[in-house]
Design a protein around this motif. Sequence first.
Motif, PDB file in Angstrom:
ATOM      1  N   THR A  29      -6.769  11.976   1.454  1.00 32.02           N
ATOM      2  CA  THR A  29      -7.225  11.195   0.305  1.00 32.02           C
ATOM      3  C   THR A  29      -6.955  11.953  -0.991  1.00 32.02           C
ATOM      4  O   THR A  29      -6.511  11.354  -1.984  1.00 32.02           O
ATOM      5  CB  THR A  29      -8.729  10.867   0.434  1.00 32.02           C
ATOM      6  OG1 THR A  29      -8.954  10.237   1.705  1.00 32.02           O
ATOM      7  CG2 THR A  29      -9.192   9.941  -0.680  1.00 32.02           C
TER       8      THR A  29
ATOM      9  N   SER B  86      -8.395   5.651  -0.442  1.00 29.81           N
ATOM     10  CA  SER B  86      -9.510   5.725   0.517  1.00 29.81           C
ATOM     11  C   SER B  86      -9.042   6.402   1.793  1.00 29.81           C
ATOM     12  O   SER B  86      -7.923   6.177   2.246  1.00 29.81           O
ATOM     13  CB  SER B  86      -9.996   4.322   0.872  1.00 29.81           C
ATOM     14  OG  SER B  86     -10.395   3.620  -0.264  1.00 29.81           O
TER      15      SER B  86
ATOM     16  N   THR C 186      -3.982   3.387  -0.035  1.00 32.67           N
ATOM     17  CA  THR C 186      -4.433   2.714  -1.249  1.00 32.67           C
ATOM     18  C   THR C 186      -4.765   1.265  -0.927  1.00 32.67           C
ATOM     19  O   THR C 186      -4.400   0.750   0.136  1.00 32.67           O
ATOM     20  CB  THR C 186      -3.344   2.687  -2.348  1.00 32.67           C
ATOM     21  OG1 THR C 186      -2.229   1.909  -1.884  1.00 32.67           O
ATOM     22  CG2 THR C 186      -2.902   4.076  -2.751  1.00 32.67           C
ATOM     23  N   ASP C 187      -5.400   0.620  -1.888  1.00 37.77           N
ATOM     24  CA  ASP C 187      -5.541  -0.831  -1.818  1.00 37.77           C
ATOM     25  C   ASP C 187      -4.178  -1.433  -2.176  1.00 37.77           C
ATOM     26  O   ASP C 187      -3.243  -0.715  -2.538  1.00 37.77           O
ATOM     27  CB  ASP C 187      -6.634  -1.297  -2.795  1.00 37.77           C
ATOM     28  CG  ASP C 187      -6.304  -0.905  -4.225  1.00 37.77           C
ATOM     29  OD1 ASP C 187      -6.353  -1.772  -5.090  1.00 37.77           O
ATOM     30  OD2 ASP C 187      -5.991   0.287  -4.476  1.00 37.77           O
ATOM     31  N   GLU C 188      -4.057  -2.764  -2.100  1.00 33.38           N
ATOM     32  CA  GLU C 188      -2.770  -3.409  -2.370  1.00 33.38           C
ATOM     33  C   GLU C 188      -2.302  -3.212  -3.810  1.00 33.38           C
ATOM     34  O   GLU C 188      -1.111  -3.239  -4.089  1.00 33.38           O
ATOM     35  CB  GLU C 188      -2.826  -4.923  -2.063  1.00 33.38           C
ATOM     36  CG  GLU C 188      -2.888  -5.243  -0.593  1.00 33.38           C
ATOM     37  CD  GLU C 188      -4.323  -5.452  -0.109  1.00 33.38           C
ATOM     38  OE1 GLU C 188      -5.276  -5.175  -0.867  1.00 33.38           O
ATOM     39  OE2 GLU C 188      -4.478  -5.882   1.043  1.00 33.38           O
ATOM     40  N   LEU C 189      -3.225  -3.022  -4.748  1.00 32.69           N
ATOM     41  CA  LEU C 189      -2.856  -2.825  -6.153  1.00 32.69           C
ATOM     42  C   LEU C 189      -2.548  -1.362  -6.475  1.00 32.69           C
ATOM     43  O   LEU C 189      -2.217  -1.034  -7.608  1.00 32.69           O
ATOM     44  CB  LEU C 189      -3.966  -3.341  -7.069  1.00 32.69           C
ATOM     45  CG  LEU C 189      -4.275  -4.835  -6.960  1.00 32.69           C
ATOM     46  CD1 LEU C 189      -5.468  -5.200  -7.833  1.00 32.69           C
ATOM     47  CD2 LEU C 189      -3.051  -5.665  -7.320  1.00 32.69           C
ATOM     48  N   GLN C 190      -2.678  -0.496  -5.491  1.00 31.91           N
ATOM     49  CA  GLN C 190      -2.400   0.937  -5.614  1.00 31.91           C
ATOM     50  C   GLN C 190      -3.258   1.594  -6.694  1.00 31.91           C
ATOM     51  O   GLN C 190      -2.793   2.427  -7.468  1.00 31.91           O
ATOM     52  CB  GLN C 190      -0.915   1.174  -5.893  1.00 31.91           C
ATOM     53  CG  GLN C 190      -0.030   0.677  -4.787  1.00 31.91           C
ATOM     54  CD  GLN C 190       1.439   0.883  -5.040  1.00 31.91           C
ATOM     55  OE1 GLN C 190       1.841   1.456  -6.042  1.00 31.91           O
ATOM     56  NE2 GLN C 190       2.255   0.411  -4.130  1.00 31.91           N
TER      57      GLN C 190
ATOM     58  N   GLU D 123       0.174  -4.236   8.028  1.00 29.97           N
ATOM     59  CA  GLU D 123      -0.096  -4.016   6.600  1.00 29.97           C
ATOM     60  C   GLU D 123       1.202  -3.678   5.881  1.00 29.97           C
ATOM     61  O   GLU D 123       2.029  -2.943   6.417  1.00 29.97           O
ATOM     62  CB  GLU D 123      -1.082  -2.846   6.408  1.00 29.97           C
ATOM     63  CG  GLU D 123      -2.455  -3.081   6.976  1.00 29.97           C
ATOM     64  CD  GLU D 123      -3.286  -4.075   6.181  1.00 29.97           C
ATOM     65  OE1 GLU D 123      -2.955  -4.354   5.002  1.00 29.97           O
ATOM     66  OE2 GLU D 123      -4.271  -4.573   6.747  1.00 29.97           O
TER      67      GLU D 123
ATOM     68  N   LEU E 159      -8.551   6.680   5.557  1.00 30.16           N
ATOM     69  CA  LEU E 159      -8.392   5.646   6.583  1.00 30.16           C
ATOM     70  C   LEU E 159      -8.903   6.149   7.932  1.00 30.16           C
ATOM     71  O   LEU E 159      -9.785   5.558   8.526  1.00 30.16           O
ATOM     72  CB  LEU E 159      -6.919   5.227   6.680  1.00 30.16           C
ATOM     73  CG  LEU E 159      -6.583   4.154   7.694  1.00 30.16           C
ATOM     74  CD1 LEU E 159      -7.283   2.838   7.353  1.00 30.16           C
ATOM     75  CD2 LEU E 159      -5.068   3.930   7.756  1.00 30.16           C
TER      76      LEU E 159
ATOM     77  N   ILE F  34      -6.935   2.393  -5.849  1.00 29.87           N
ATOM     78  CA  ILE F  34      -7.982   3.166  -5.181  1.00 29.87           C
ATOM     79  C   ILE F  34      -7.428   3.843  -3.927  1.00 29.87           C
ATOM     80  O   ILE F  34      -6.789   3.198  -3.097  1.00 29.87           O
ATOM     81  CB  ILE F  34      -9.165   2.254  -4.800  1.00 29.87           C
ATOM     82  CG1 ILE F  34      -9.756   1.611  -6.047  1.00 29.87           C
ATOM     83  CG2 ILE F  34     -10.226   3.033  -4.032  1.00 29.87           C
ATOM     84  CD1 ILE F  34     -10.709   0.481  -5.769  1.00 29.87           C
TER      85      ILE F  34
ATOM     86  N   ARG G 125       0.828  -1.211   0.000  1.00 35.05           N
ATOM     87  CA  ARG G 125       0.000   0.000   0.000  1.00 35.05           C
ATOM     88  C   ARG G 125       0.865   1.265   0.000  1.00 35.05           C
ATOM     89  O   ARG G 125       2.024   1.237   0.379  1.00 35.05           O
ATOM     90  CB  ARG G 125      -0.888   0.020   1.240  1.00 35.05           C
ATOM     91  CG  ARG G 125      -1.866  -1.122   1.306  1.00 35.05           C
ATOM     92  CD  ARG G 125      -2.621  -1.084   2.641  1.00 35.05           C
ATOM     93  NE  ARG G 125      -3.403  -2.264   2.845  1.00 35.05           N
ATOM     94  CZ  ARG G 125      -4.659  -2.412   2.433  1.00 35.05           C
ATOM     95  NH1 ARG G 125      -5.265  -1.445   1.792  1.00 35.05           N
ATOM     96  NH2 ARG G 125      -5.311  -3.531   2.660  1.00 35.05           N
TER      97      ARG G 125
END
Length: 136
Positions: free
Chosen positions: A126, A27, A19-23, A48, A29, A25, A3
């Motif tokens: 964000t 969001s 981000t999500d793990e794929l970078q 994480e 926190l 999205i 992330r």
Amino acid sequence: MARILAIDYGTKRTGIAVTDELQIIASGLTTVNTKELIPFLKKYTATEAVELFLIGEPKQMDNTASESEVHIQKFIDTLLKEIPQIEIKRVDERFTSKMAFQTMIDSGLKKKQRQNKALVDEISATLILQSYLYSK
């Protein structure tokens, strides 16, 4: 992939987005009391995978550093000592608070909800993260 975590540093409160793990999205926190920020980040990064900290860089309209830069630099020095394995990048954060407030209006939040400064900080983080992802 790991992330990316964005930090909208403030002397009282700090907004955090991730981000999500794929970078893909970005969001919001949370918002953390700044005194508890380093312990929060240590705990979060222990559970994480985070490969990058993005830290907002507040600038004046003439591109000079803002007054809060002194506090941010102290935080960065501490962060480098406490979590040295994660890279740090700076991102221009001019207008993010105004854009966050406008986002709250556009999403239909009532006046009372828009006065929640913690929510403004989280949305600002964000926006910092989204601008970085767009620039990649």
